[in-house]
Design an enzyme around this catalytic site. Structure first.
Site, PDB file in Angstrom:
ATOM      1  N   GLY A 187      -2.266 -13.471   7.519  1.00 55.01           N
ATOM      2  CA  GLY A 187      -2.423 -14.184   7.770  1.00 55.01           C
ATOM      3  C   GLY A 187      -3.036 -15.701   7.216  1.00 55.01           C
ATOM      4  N   ASP A 236     -10.138  -2.571  -1.062  1.00 56.22           N
ATOM      5  CA  ASP A 236      -9.509  -3.651  -2.156  1.00 56.22           C
ATOM      6  C   ASP A 236     -10.652  -4.554  -2.488  1.00 56.22           C
ATOM      7  OD1 ASP A 236      -6.640  -5.989  -1.509  1.00 56.22           O
ATOM      8  OD2 ASP A 236      -7.321  -4.837  -3.130  1.00 56.22           O
TER       9      ASP A 236
END
Ligand SMILES: *[C@@H]1O[C@H](CO)[C@@H](O)[C@H](O)[C@H]1NC(C)=O
Ligand SMILES: *[C@@H]1O[C@H](CO)[C@@H](O)[C@H](O)[C@H]1NC(C)=O
Ligand SMILES: *[C@@H]1O[C@H](CO)[C@@H](O)[C@H](O)[C@H]1NC(C)=O
Ligand SMILES: *[C@@H]1O[C@H](CO)[C@@H](O)[C@H](O)[C@H]1NC(C)=O
Ligand SMILES: *[C@@H]1O[C@H](CO)[C@@H](O)[C@H](O)[C@H]1NC(C)=O
Ligand SMILES: *[C@@H]1O[C@H](CO)[C@@H](O)[C@H](O)[C@H]1NC(C)=O
Ligand SMILES: *[C@@H]1O[C@H](CO)[C@@H](O)[C@H](O)[C@H]1NC(C)=O
Ligand SMILES: *[C@@H]1O[C@H](CO)[C@@H](O)[C@H](O)[C@H]1NC(C)=O
Length: 787
Positions: A516, A630
């Site tokens: 996105g 992450d």
């Protein structure tokens, strides 16, 4: 000797007190004076007979210990609207005064009595504040020696005339009264012209509007019917600048002001005596020019907005300046200074330099002028690529007619509007402040943790292949549906329309990732304390993304910690999936660390501790353990106080506390990924500990883990640090960093903790709880085994 002095003092005090009281004054007699009020007291002034206007000393809205001599509307309940001031560039300290001297001179004086301004006339027999808003000095024969109307600031009032050669100069900003960037000049050649001028020198740049009239010695007149006209010396009407003739000047106050955004606006405000219930505020009736953003093109100077910023309108047609993606205000309180880039532009030392940069597309935008090259014919994609590969090129504008215009910094004359045909490709550093950007899948293939696995090419290829198979296999397993019931109670459910409006139709992109794009939004201060939002728009129609949305919303909505970015709301309407986050004004840790300027040591230490606490919270203090998967500097954002806030739980995996295996694909980014990802082994919170360890070293030494351009021994930070540690040469790591060198105890401690975190064997790595304690010095640290 003593008593006359005392008498004079007393007399002065009496006069001052009398003058300062709020009685309307008709005639101001000689020897009258006003002195600045003490804070909180009524502003000392001489009122016009009706009380509509006041002449006196007014504190600045931004600093109550600096004062302007001013004329203002005195009858407006909620606002002080200044129409005239002679010392806007030189506000005075407390105890300054204005005096009509005994010999008939008006004199503005600082506290020592030194004159700082006078209107250049003498021998008045009295002065008067008139009901028109004009302050006059009158001779004994009743002739007007001087009037404030003849020396305007930025405003013209009914009955006022701007004669040839006079001008209005806008304020610098809404709150800053000093001389601004725009000037309206009544030229002796008969032309009425708006100019852009330099701050603070006043150098006159190009014009951005002109009446096109040419009758010499014309004047600008505000007539009592409510129109502002240009008239010839024979009183012939030449052109009408603005008009509000439906609002009579007997029921409404009128003013025409050259506002700080360069637009001349005709405002009206109901008089208190008139029309009960009318809006008690200034209303714009008319303005010029119609579209300043696209009218203004100057060869020198920045245009309407500062350099590197662009001009656009808010919903009230008010001009707003904004920084494009990758840029931020040089000084947020002084937007006219323009924007700076938040990443290091290519140096051009090595010619072609596209590595480390990306292009971001912005539609309906242009920066006029400053082109250094034009390529034609050109496709859009080629235009983008050409600029990326050209180290001089900061932005390319594709004009839709096969032209590609290359531009250097600083950008000028920026405008963004639906009728602008240009599409900009703006160059950004890959480590730019792009909050909440996901890793693109491509990058995973590039040398993830392979260096850590040893140098064998064959081994690398095998690992690469296994990784690929593993990713493919695991991706197929992800299928889920979002249920609204899992969403937390404190989240706001936005409609798509609300977010579309808040982001100005998704106009300002903050960053882009695999799933996105993030846009800057504005929703007003009530929601977050800052008026901005980061709105992440997920791509449509993909069930996997649907799953991601559910995960993200679920995992973040119950977390509250000062080192985590808060999710404020979401939108789940039709095919639209959007997440609304707090906006972090200081960008990402990556841009903070790797922009070439080493941040202060104490700030870096604070950031390490903050991230550790945020991670500890995610791993150990949430009801459901959250593994981030992450952790890297791009996913740590800095708030207004540079407090680190972990962001992007987009792909985070929720684990029950006893669960150690997962079947999600590899997340993470080269250089930060723990080795067990590549073994298809159990994934635990220790993957975050590994990434955290890498990041601690990056923060300590202000460089990226992988620096291909460095000597081989230094190219991989984790290796180099561990070599230095084993050889007892930690000081070599902080060479040139005097602040760190003065704190070697802490450097040593943090290095040891980091090396424990990057142990190959997950079980050897400490938990985030232990990490926090070790960093804080609460527990002793065992020597690190060789890595
Ligand atoms: C102001 O003073 C002048 C001259 O002394 C006088 O003619 C005039 O009537 C005075 N005006 C008012 C309103 O007091
Ligand atoms: C107000 O102005 C004074 C004098 O220039 C300065 O010393 C003071 O710091 C200013 N205060 C603020 C809040 O800016
Ligand atoms: C202003 O004058 C008053 C009285 O004369 C004095 O008390 C005060 O300290 C002065 N303030 C400053 C800022 O000079
Ligand atoms: C003003 O004050 C001076 C002395 O301070 C005095 O001589 C003079 O007469 C006064 N003038 C008026 C018009 O009051
Ligand atoms: C003034 O303007 C008129 C109409 O725009 C034009 O016909 C005339 O030539 C101009 N005069 C001069 C001296 O420029
Ligand atoms: C305009 O006014 C100036 C100053 O009053 C005068 O010198 C000049 O002759 C005038 N020009 C015309 C064309 O009337
Ligand atoms: C002005 O202030 C009054 C009293 O504080 C308030 O009732 C009124 O709503 C205000 N008007 C505006 C337009 O803010
Ligand atoms: C944009 O392009 C359209 C169609 O090519 C054209 O009609 C219009 O004038 C252009 N707008 C601007 C501001 O150049």
């Amino acid at each position: 000797m003593e008593s006359p002095l005392l008498f004079l003092l007393l007399l002065h005090t009496v006069i001052t007190i009398t003058a300062a009281s709020a009685q309307p004054h008709s005639n101001i007699t000689l020897n009258s004076s006003l002195t600045t009020a003490i804070a909180g007291a009524r502003n000392p002034s001489w009122l016009s007979p009706s009380g509509d206007f006041a002449f006196g000393l007014l504190p600045l809205p931004t600093n109550s210990s600096l004062f302007l001599l001013a004329i203002w509307f005195a009858n407006l309940p909620n606002t002080t609207t200044v129409v005239w001031t002679p010392n806007r560039d030189n506000p005075l300290p407390p105890n300054s005064s204005v005096i009509l001297t005994s010999d008939g001179r008006l004199s503005l004086r600082d506290p020592s009595g030194t004159e700082v301004w006078n209107p250049g006339s003498s021998a008045a027999s009295y002065a008067a504040m008139l009901d028109t808003g004009d302050f006059v000095l009158v001779a004994s024969d009743h002739s007007v020696l001087w009037e404030s109307f003849s020396d305007p600031t930025d405003t013209i009032l009914p009955t006022q005339t701007l004669s040839p050669n006079s001008k209005l100069v806008a304020k610098l900003s809404e709150d800053d009264f000093s001389d601004g960037k725009f000037k309206l000049a009544v030229q002796p050649d008969g032309d009425l012209v708006f100019y852009l001028v330099a701050v603070p020198t006043g150098f006159q740049y190009n014009s951005y509007w002109t009446s096109g009239t040419n009758t010499s010695n014309s004047s600008l007149v505000f007539d009592v019917s409510g129109s502002i006209h240009l008239i010839s010396p024979t009183k012939a009407l030449l052109t009408t600048l603005t008009s509000a003739t439906t609002k009579s000047t007997s029921d409404f106050y009128h003013r025409g002001t050259l506002d700080s955004d360069g637009v001349f606006r005709h405002y009206v405000h109901p008089k208190p005596s008139a029309i009960a219930g009318a809006a008690a505020e200034w209303v714009i009736m008319d303005f010029k020019p119609a579209d300043i953003c696209t009218n203004m093109i100057t060869s020198l100077g920045s245009g309407v907005c500062g350099f590197n910023s662009y001009c656009t309108y808010d919903t009230n047609k008010k001009v707003v300046c904004q920084c494009p993606v990758g840029y931020t205000w040089i000084d947020p309180n002084r937007a006219y200074m323009g924007c700076k880039h938040t990443f290091t532009m290519p140096s051009c030392i090595s010619g072609v330099q596209s590595e480390g940069f990306q292009m971001v597309r912005v539609d309906n935008i242009n920066f006029w002028g400053n082109d250094y090259d034009r390529l034609n014919p050109m496709t859009e994609a080629d235009c983008e690529q050409q600029c990326l590969e050209d180290c001089f090129c900061a932005t390319a504008i594709y004009d839709g007619q096969n032209n590609c215009w290359k531009k250097k910094l600083p950008l000028s004359n920026g405008v963004k509007a639906s009728n602008v045909n240009g599409t900009a490709f703006m160059k950004l550093g890959n480590y730019d402040n792009l909050p909440i950007v996901n890793v693109t899948k491509k990058r995973i293939w590039l040398l993830p943790g392979f260096l850590a696995l040893g140098g064998s090419v064959l081994l690398n290829i095998i690992v690469l292949y296994l990784t690929y198979m593993f990713l493919r296999a695991s991706k197929r397993k992800q299928r889920h549906q979002l249920k609204d019931s899992i969403l937390g109670p404190n989240l706001k459910a936005f409609t798509y329309k609300e977010l579309e409006e808040a982001t100005k139709s998704f106009g300002e992109e903050l960053g882009r990732g695999a799933c996105g794009t993030v846009y800057k939004g504005y929703l007003g201060p009530e929601l977050t304390g800052t008026p901005y939002l980061a709105v992440k728009k997920l791509r449509d129609f993909q069930p996997e993304i649907d799953k991601e949305f559910a995960n993200e919303v679920k995992s973040i909505c119950q977390t509250h910690h000062k080192n985590l970015v808060r999710l404020l709301g979401y939108c789940n309407q039709d095919t639209n999936r959007l997440l609304v986050y707090e906006y972090m004004s200081n960008g990402s840790l990556a841009s903070f660390l790797f922009n070439g300027i080493r941040p202060p040591w104490e700030q870096r230490v604070g950031i390490i501790l903050g991230i550790a606490r945020g991670l500890r919270y995610l791993h150990e203090e949430c009801s459901t353990q959250i593994i981030h998967c992450d952790i890297k500097p791009q996913n740590v954002l800095l708030d207004v106080n540079f407090v680190p806030r972990i962001s992007d739980f987009g792909l985070a995996k929720l684990l029950k506390k006893d669960q150690t295996r997962t079947n999600t694909g590899i997340r993470g980014t080269k250089g930060y990924v723990a080795p067990e990802w590549f073994r298809n082994a159990g994934i635990s919170a220790k993957v975050d500990v590994y990434s955290f360890g890498v990041m601690v070293l990056e923060i300590l030494f202000c460089r990226r883990n992988v620096e291909k351009d460095m000597d081989e021994e230094k190219a991989l930070l984790t290796f180099w640090v561990s070599d230095c540690y084993n050889d007892g040469r930690i000081d070599a790591l902080v060479e040139g960093d005097e602040e760190a060198m003065a704190d070697m105890g802490r450097v040593q401690r943090f290095v040891m903790v980091a090396l424990w975190c990057v142990q190959e064997e997950p079980a050897m790595r400490p938990t985030m709880g232990q990490v926090t304690q070790m960093l804080e010095g609460a527990v002793a640290i065992n020597p690190v085994p060789p890595v």
